[in-house]
Scaffold this active site. Sequence first.
Site, mmCIF file in Angstrom:
data_model
loop_
_atom_site.group_PDB
_atom_site.id
_atom_site.type_symbol
_atom_site.label_atom_id
_atom_site.label_comp_id
_atom_site.label_asym_id
_atom_site.label_seq_id
_atom_site.Cartn_x
_atom_site.Cartn_y
_atom_site.Cartn_z
ATOM 1 N N HIS A 139 0.812 -1.215 0.000
ATOM 2 C CA HIS A 139 0.000 0.000 0.000
ATOM 3 C C HIS A 139 0.851 1.273 0.000
ATOM 4 C CE1 HIS A 139 0.487 -0.217 4.502
ATOM 5 N NE2 HIS A 139 0.529 1.102 4.360
ATOM 6 N N ASP B 77 0.124 -7.713 1.481
ATOM 7 C CA ASP B 77 0.509 -6.305 1.604
ATOM 8 C C ASP B 77 2.023 -6.136 1.664
ATOM 9 O OD1 ASP B 77 0.085 -3.586 1.634
ATOM 10 O OD2 ASP B 77 -0.156 -3.470 3.807
ATOM 11 N N SER C 79 4.792 2.590 7.898
ATOM 12 C CA SER C 79 4.465 1.411 7.097
ATOM 13 C C SER C 79 5.641 1.013 6.224
ATOM 14 C CB SER C 79 3.249 1.688 6.213
ATOM 15 O OG SER C 79 2.093 1.844 6.991
#
Length: 409
Positions: A150, A180, A254
């Site tokens: 993402h 992911d 992230s």
Amino acid sequence: MRRFLMPLVWPVICGVLLAIVLLNQFPQLLGTPQPAAPDALSQHASDSAQDTTGADNDSIVRPAPELREATPMPRPGGPVSYADAVDRAAPAVINVYSSRVVEREQHPLMSDPFFRQFFGDETPRRQRMLSSLGSGVIVSAEGYVLTNHHVIRGADQIQVALRDGREALAEVVGTDPESDLAVLKIDLDNLPVISFAQSQDAKVGDIALAIGNPFGVGQTVTMGIVSAKGRNHLGLSPYEDFIQTDAAINPGNSGGALVNAKGALLGVNTAIFSRSGGSNGIGFAIPTNLAREILNEIIVHGRVIRGWLGVEVQEITSDLAASFGLNAAQGVVIANVARGGPGDQAGLRPGDVLLSIDGKPILDPRVAMADIADIEPGSTLPVKIVRDGEALTVEITIGERPIPTPPGS
């Protein structure tokens, strides 16, 4: 008269004072019982309690509980600093900047044919650049970088910045939206590389350090512990096996590193549970045992190869179990069968109950999907089902799970 009474007052006062003194010293003069001695009073109370206990048959007498005494906690003088761990891991954690060009919405007047006639088919279009930030981890000297899917999704250009100040453009080697994870490659010399820890050996309570680029402020290190392992059913991705930590993870973290007290990689930070957008002490990282498999699959094959039955399943409840003639809520019920898929070719139908695959009982839909994904495509396995109250065994040849189509494409 006053002169006559004065000689009588003083003897009366003296007499009263003398009486008070005598009564304090000798209370038996008033006929009141003397207080019992302390020992006698205690014995009397004890005797009374015994008499009461003997008289009341409903009284409950319990022995004192045996409490487990903890041994004194050893204090060998643990580390007062994790600077060595940070020095090992932080140089391999990079900042990731991705950007993409999007078409801006045209002015509402341009939807009016009257105004469009002045521009014809060459309606002016306006573009704008969207950018996002995240983190990544250099995992090999060849320049391979692990990050989150993402973080770089839909990016037209990806740029990375190292801790030592160097910058480079990154190439996307491959992505896996279902876990992911994404693999990038950068072309730089003398790259710092992080070491992989065995995430399955981590224990709840171990120190964990999160390294990343929160809110774009620059590389930041936060500390916490491993709060839990094997977290799933979070709805974040189809394949979930997260490490939970209370080390502060915020937007921009992230794709960054979750490392142990020695600076080895435990997982790739991927998500937080928050109602405010900031860290609430519940963060999740993809463990290295899964990240390593995804990394190798993407580099070697260009994609992640997973087994596939071609069915959609759901959890079976007690009511559903009773309706299917099962004695207990076991297995999963098939809700849909993909046309032409392995399950369809084997004759599976919606409403069938899957009990086991290759002799392994199925207890949970997500766990079952993960187990099927680990099976090599082309393998033929026995599958036990229940149909119309009758137990059947069918042979299914596992297929390769197709790459999911992104929404809106």
